[in-house]
Design an enzyme around this catalytic site. Structure first.
Site, mmCIF file in Angstrom:
data_model
loop_
_atom_site.group_PDB
_atom_site.id
_atom_site.type_symbol
_atom_site.label_atom_id
_atom_site.label_comp_id
_atom_site.label_asym_id
_atom_site.label_seq_id
_atom_site.Cartn_x
_atom_site.Cartn_y
_atom_site.Cartn_z
ATOM 1 N N ASP A 82 0.886 -1.239 0.021
ATOM 2 C CA ASP A 82 0.124 -0.095 -0.034
ATOM 3 C C ASP A 82 0.819 1.348 -0.209
ATOM 4 O O ASP A 82 1.740 1.514 0.982
ATOM 5 C CB ASP A 82 -0.861 0.009 1.188
ATOM 6 C CG ASP A 82 -2.153 0.827 0.977
ATOM 7 O OD1 ASP A 82 -1.799 2.019 0.498
ATOM 8 O OD2 ASP A 82 -3.270 0.545 1.293
ATOM 9 N N SER A 130 -7.053 4.074 -1.404
ATOM 10 C CA SER A 130 -6.919 2.675 -1.216
ATOM 11 C C SER A 130 -8.079 1.997 -1.358
ATOM 12 O O SER A 130 -8.068 0.663 -1.987
ATOM 13 C CB SER A 130 -6.266 2.499 -0.024
ATOM 14 O OG SER A 130 -5.139 2.979 0.382
ATOM 15 N N GLU A 323 -0.858 -7.881 2.660
ATOM 16 C CA GLU A 323 -0.733 -6.476 2.613
ATOM 17 C C GLU A 323 0.276 -6.002 3.259
ATOM 18 O O GLU A 323 0.355 -5.933 4.669
ATOM 19 C CB GLU A 323 -1.905 -5.524 2.569
ATOM 20 C CG GLU A 323 -1.467 -4.256 2.356
ATOM 21 C CD GLU A 323 -2.671 -3.344 2.799
ATOM 22 O OE1 GLU A 323 -3.210 -2.141 2.022
ATOM 23 O OE2 GLU A 323 -3.528 -3.581 3.977
ATOM 24 N N HIS A 332 2.076 9.059 4.047
ATOM 25 C CA HIS A 332 1.392 9.817 4.884
ATOM 26 C C HIS A 332 2.151 10.722 5.855
ATOM 27 O O HIS A 332 1.837 11.918 5.582
ATOM 28 C CB HIS A 332 -0.275 9.561 5.224
ATOM 29 C CG HIS A 332 -0.897 8.860 4.514
ATOM 30 N ND1 HIS A 332 -1.673 10.042 3.427
ATOM 31 C CD2 HIS A 332 -1.232 7.767 3.971
ATOM 32 C CE1 HIS A 332 -2.554 9.005 2.675
ATOM 33 N NE2 HIS A 332 -2.294 8.068 2.791
ATOM 34 N N HIS A 479 -1.784 11.031 -1.541
ATOM 35 C CA HIS A 479 -1.467 10.076 -2.431
ATOM 36 C C HIS A 479 -1.162 10.890 -3.887
ATOM 37 O O HIS A 479 -1.258 12.080 -4.130
ATOM 38 C CB HIS A 479 -2.494 9.006 -3.163
ATOM 39 C CG HIS A 479 -3.107 8.354 -1.875
ATOM 40 N ND1 HIS A 479 -4.175 7.433 -1.983
ATOM 41 C CD2 HIS A 479 -2.664 8.021 -0.614
ATOM 42 C CE1 HIS A 479 -4.205 6.861 -0.772
ATOM 43 N NE2 HIS A 479 -3.394 7.247 -0.036
HETATM 44 ZN ZN LIG Z 1 -3.412 2.608 -0.417
#
Ligand SMILES: [Zn+2]
Ligand SMILES: *[C@@H]1O[C@H](CO)[C@@H](O)[C@H](O)[C@H]1NC(C)=O
Ligand SMILES: *[C@@H]1O[C@H](CO)[C@@H](O)[C@H](O)[C@H]1NC(C)=O
Ligand SMILES: *[C@@H]1O[C@H](CO)[C@@H](O)[C@H](O)[C@H]1NC(C)=O
Ligand SMILES: *[C@@H]1O[C@H](CO)[C@@H](O)[C@H](O)[C@H]1NC(C)=O
Ligand SMILES: *[C@@H]1O[C@H](CO)[C@@H](O)[C@H](O)[C@H]1NC(C)=O
Length: 561
Positions: A82, A130, A323, A332, A479
């Protein structure tokens, strides 16, 4: 910014920043509804090519697409990094080479399995979140930012996990964040907005039309399984799902390191297994106390062993989602020290998967990709007016012993009100001892001290002090839209040939839409996503009226991660 600038021809005039604008919510919501219709049609047509795309027009590898026996027993392992873009890989690779004194050509395990790249946009924005990113993998269709296993019109879409389960596969989810977070949720639940985590938890345990579809859960996130009265709980209703699931006799449960260890590396697992190892997220690998929390690689090992043992004598194998969830969080937070360790922890988990595949006599394929990039990370930063130096300093990341998040909490929890004492604590304890920085400026110390009671701000301040010295750049706390890498491996010759085709909707070599990854998994198996979609139309998926949150509020919440 003017309206016209925000309108992109690519999006049919939809405002790109609609979910950030608080001014004209109504207008935005109407335009959102309108676009939902257009985009549903678009998404539909995106899905169609799989049936008539065998004529190899697009410069892919030549010859007919390799034939894969869809009904042959196989294991499908979907792996998601991710928020990991190509720069995260480059940073982690250089960091490891520096730290361990390795040669220039000593690369990460992932590097050896690079086959292509993925375009990540969602149906509502060029920059995906996401939820839409994972729904692209799970349902093989584009949906809006915030969508969890639902189409652009918010009706539930069948996921690859459900479709394979219905074909007799066992299924598992292994993550480092809350199990109710967007990525695992999009494979195992259906809700309009990712913030409906109470409902996500219910679906994951089997409270929806299909019943229980998941056989193994390992990750964090007890919060949405416990009522808010219980320590660490945050459900809005009074239900204790963990107690219910055990009392019902449906799930075995592990909730701490000691009971995780009793799983004996996966040899002592009773399925279905609910393993919730933290109230919210499992700590960053850089902060992780291994006596309290297992690594991602340890979790993966348990899952692979348990699922392969349980399917030993079955007609079908297993589907496992893995994940590396918190690479995204480090992005972030703009935290390079935490992120390189997250990538390395994921790489170790990936190595476990490769080892498993090499040792397995069942056809097994692993696909590893990202839903999007986070942070707009670049391994270079101009730190002065002069012509920039061509370098960055991995040693700065090695010198730091904790994440910015951990250190921000440490300062906040110390609650030192005496200014002189706080100054000393910040300089000696935090900057020097924890972060390995000795040449801090008075202005920098001041910005830490001033924000001591605001951990959210503090973590940005600390991470910027570190990033500046490492000459690592970030362009956003959110993002970005850059393409992300696709890595893959299989022990089957036929699957390998298909995987390495560049043809859209055939293989995953070269550059692809993210939805093709879901379509690929469907194409190599007997999974029928459309059929599952029909079966789940009665799923409760919209926020309850009494929640009194408007769609826009949910969206505002949704774009956060
Ligand atoms: Zn994500
Ligand atoms: C990286 O950090 C570790 C732990 O502090 C230290 O032992 C090691 O010497 C460092 N490596 C380099 C190359 O400086
Ligand atoms: C437990 O069983 C009850 C009664 O069958 C059911 O309503 C509930 O959904 C179950 N809860 C869980 C968490 O499985
Ligand atoms: C296997 O798990 C059970 C609990 O489910 C535990 O009592 C037992 O000690 C475990 N065995 C091993 C070898 O860890
Ligand atoms: C701190 O020292 C590092 C190298 O040791 C140097 O690159 C950096 O420019 C210095 N920063 C300040 C603010 O003096
Ligand atoms: C907190 O940090 C920011 C960023 O460095 C700084 O501008 C601000 O003055 C600091 N103090 C407060 C109270 O926000």
């Amino acid at each position: 910014m003017s309206r016209s600038k925000e309108n992109s021809p690519l999006l049919g005039g939809e405002s790109l920043s609609c979910y950030n604008s608080k001014k004209d919510k109504k207008k935005v919501y109407l335009s959102y509804l309108l676009n939902v219709v257009t985009l549903s049609l678009l998404a539909y047509f995106f899905l169609i090519p799989s049936s008539h795309n065998h004529d190899n027009k697009n410069g892919g590898s030549s010859g007919a697409p390799p034939h894969v026996d869809q009904s042959k027993k196989k294991n499908i392992i979907m792996m998601v990094t991710d928020g990991m873009g190509p720069a995260s890989m480059s940073a982690a690779r250089s960091f490891r080479q520096f730290r361990d004194g390795l040669a220039i050509n000593d690369v990460l395990t992932l590097d050896k399995y690079l086959i292509g790249s993925s375009r990540t946009r969602s149906s509502s924005s060029l920059v995906t979140d996401s939820a839409a990113g994972a729904t692209a993998f799970s349902c093989a269709l584009k949906s809006y930012n915030g969508a969890i296993g639902v189409r652009p019109d918010s009706s539930p879409c069948g996921t690859i996990l459900e479709a394979l389960k219905l074909q007799g596969y066992l299924t598992g989810l292994v993550v480092t964040t809350r199990i109710t977070d967007a990525t695992p949720a999009a494979f195992s639940s259906h809700v309009d907005f990712r913030s409906q985590e109470d409902m996500i938890a219910q679906h994951q345990l089997g409270e929806y039309p299909l019943g229980r579809m998941v056989d193994l859960i390992l990750g964090g996130g007890r919060c949405h399984f416990y009522p808010s009265g219980v320590a660490g709980g945050c459900r809005a209703d009074k239900r204790n799902l963990i107690e219910e699931a055990q009392r019902n006799g449906t799930w075995s449960y592990v909730g701490d390191r000691a009971s995780f260890d009793q799983l004996d590396g996966g040899h002592n697992v009773s399925l279905p297994l609910l393993g919730l190892l933290a109230d919210t997220d499992i700590p960053y690998d850089i902060d992780r106390d291994s006596t309290e929390h297992p690594s991602l690689a340890e979790q993966v090992k348990v899952a692979l062993t348990a699922l392969s043992k349980a399917t030993e004598n079955s007609e079908q194998g297993f589907f496992l989602l893995i994940e590396g969830s918190r690479i995204d969080h480090a992005g972030h937070h703009n935290d390079p020290a935490a992120q390189v360790r997250e990538v390395l922890a994921y790489d170790a988990a990936f190595a476990e998967v490769i080892k498993f595949i090499d040792e397995s006599d069942v056809d097994t394929v692993a696909i590893s990709t990202s839903d999007h990039e986070t942070g707009g990370l670049v391994t270079a930063r101009q730190v002065s007016e002069e012509y920039p130096d061509y370098l960055w300093y991995p040693e700065v990341l090695n010198n730091s012993k904790h994440s910015g998040d951990f250190l921000a909490q440490k300062i906040y929890k110390a609650k030192i009100s005496d200014e002189k004492k706080l100054h000393k604590f910040v300089t000696k304890e935090i900057l020097e001892a924890d972060m390995g920085i000795t040449n801090y400026t008075e202005d920098e110390v001041k910005s830490v001290v001033e924000n001591a009671s605001n951990p959210a701000k503090l973590l940005y301040v600390l991470n910027n002090i570190l990033s500046l010295r490492a000459q690592i750049g970030w362009t956003t706390h959110g993002h970005s839209a850059v393409d992300v890498n696709i890595y893959a491996y299989t022990n089957s010759e036929r699957l390998n040939a298909k995987l390495h085709s560049k043809e859209p909707y055939v293989g995953l070599a070269g550059n692809h839409e993210n939805i093709e990854i879901g379509a690929f998994m469907e194409s190599i198996s007997t999974a029928d996503l459309h059929k599952v979609t029909e079966l789940i139309q009665d799923t409760e998926h919209s926020p309850k009226k009494k929640d009194s949150l408007t769609a826009d509020e949910f969206h505002a919440n949704a774009v956060q991660y």
